[in-house]
Scaffold this active site. Sequence first.
Site, short mmCIF file in Angstrom:
data_model
loop_
_atom_site.label_atom_id
_atom_site.label_comp_id
_atom_site.label_asym_id
_atom_site.label_seq_id
_atom_site.Cartn_x
_atom_site.Cartn_y
_atom_site.Cartn_z
N HIS A 175 9.88 -2.76 3.99
CA HIS A 175 9.28 -3.96 3.38
C HIS A 175 9.80 -5.22 4.06
O HIS A 175 9.05 -6.15 4.37
CB HIS A 175 9.66 -4.05 1.90
CG HIS A 175 9.10 -2.99 1.01
ND1 HIS A 175 9.86 -2.27 0.13
CD2 HIS A 175 7.82 -2.54 0.86
CE1 HIS A 175 9.09 -1.43 -0.54
NE2 HIS A 175 7.85 -1.57 -0.12
N LYS A 225 1.98 4.15 -10.47
CA LYS A 225 3.40 4.44 -10.27
C LYS A 225 4.27 4.00 -11.45
O LYS A 225 5.49 4.14 -11.39
CB LYS A 225 3.90 3.72 -9.02
CG LYS A 225 3.23 4.13 -7.72
CD LYS A 225 3.82 3.33 -6.57
CE LYS A 225 3.15 3.62 -5.25
NZ LYS A 225 3.59 2.66 -4.21
N ARG A 242 1.50 2.13 7.34
CA ARG A 242 2.40 3.10 7.97
C ARG A 242 1.63 4.12 8.79
O ARG A 242 2.07 4.53 9.84
CB ARG A 242 3.22 3.83 6.90
CG ARG A 242 4.26 2.96 6.25
CD ARG A 242 4.82 3.62 5.03
NE ARG A 242 3.79 3.77 4.02
CZ ARG A 242 4.02 3.94 2.74
NH1 ARG A 242 5.24 4.03 2.29
NH2 ARG A 242 3.03 4.05 1.88
N SER A 252 9.38 3.63 -0.89
CA SER A 252 10.34 3.51 -2.00
C SER A 252 10.43 4.82 -2.78
O SER A 252 11.52 5.23 -3.20
CB SER A 252 9.92 2.39 -2.96
OG SER A 252 9.92 1.16 -2.31
O1 PNS Z 1 3.74 -1.21 -3.35
P1 PNS Z 1 2.45 -0.76 -3.97
O2 PNS Z 1 2.72 0.12 -5.17
O3 PNS Z 1 1.52 -0.13 -2.98
O4 PNS Z 1 1.75 -2.11 -4.52
C1 PNS Z 1 0.46 -2.05 -5.06
C2 PNS Z 1 0.09 -3.39 -5.69
C3 PNS Z 1 1.08 -3.76 -6.79
C4 PNS Z 1 0.09 -4.47 -4.63
C5 PNS Z 1 -1.33 -3.19 -6.23
O5 PNS Z 1 -1.36 -2.10 -7.13
C6 PNS Z 1 -1.86 -4.43 -6.95
O6 PNS Z 1 -2.32 -5.34 -6.31
N1 PNS Z 1 -1.73 -4.45 -8.29
C7 PNS Z 1 -2.13 -5.56 -9.12
C8 PNS Z 1 -3.37 -5.19 -9.96
C9 PNS Z 1 -4.64 -5.36 -9.13
O7 PNS Z 1 -4.93 -6.43 -8.60
N2 PNS Z 1 -5.42 -4.27 -9.05
C10 PNS Z 1 -6.65 -4.22 -8.31
C11 PNS Z 1 -6.43 -3.80 -6.88
S1 PNS Z 1 -7.96 -3.79 -5.96
#
Ligand code: PNS
Length: 170
Positions: free
Chosen positions: A17, A41, A92, A129
């Site tokens: 990150h 998650k 990745r 993570s």
């Molecule tokens: O590190 P991650 O778990 O891949 O992060 C994912 C995250 C938190 C960036 C994504 O789930 C997110 O944007 N969540 C907020 C809710 C949202 O906007 N959902 C619609 C996504 S199209």
Amino acid sequence: MRRAVCPGSFDPVTNGHIDIIARTSELFDEVVVAIGVNKAKSSARLFSADERIAMLELACAAYPNVSVAGFDGLLTTFCEANGIKAIVKGLRAVSDFDYELQMAQMNSSLVDVETIFIPTSPEYSFLASSLVKEVATFGGDVSRLVPPFVLTRLTERLAERRAAAEEAGP
Ligand code: PNS
């Protein structure tokens, strides 16, 4: 002012990150690292939002144009509220791309925002993570994968979890 967001769960922040955040900070005037909720998650979460923010603030202290924030709800709402038009994500492997593309297209259908993908540095291409937590849970060495203060918090939290599980019994 070019402003970008690096969103994620960061549970906990890894060296992978930090690599993406540092490289993003070279490309934009301001970068907001935004800690959101990934519903898929949520049950596996090890650290609270405040704990994750505190670790990220330490991790980003060396980058003057980077700030850290938490957000609830949609990332696009956060972007609109903060005048952000660029979402930066690390990629990745090809396997990341399917889901990331879907999210990028959904997000740009909701508000005026672009998603920019940065390829993860090869030394971090396996790093996640979730894997750090799994390896550390079973006593594996993750000291090269996270900053030292994250390693300390991780070791403490896993010991707390083990003690609680032992107290609860079989
Ligand atoms: O590190 P991650 O778990 O891949 O992060 C994912 C995250 C938190 C960036 C994504 O789930 C997110 O944007 N969540 C907020 C809710 C949202 O906007 N959902 C619609 C996504 S199209």
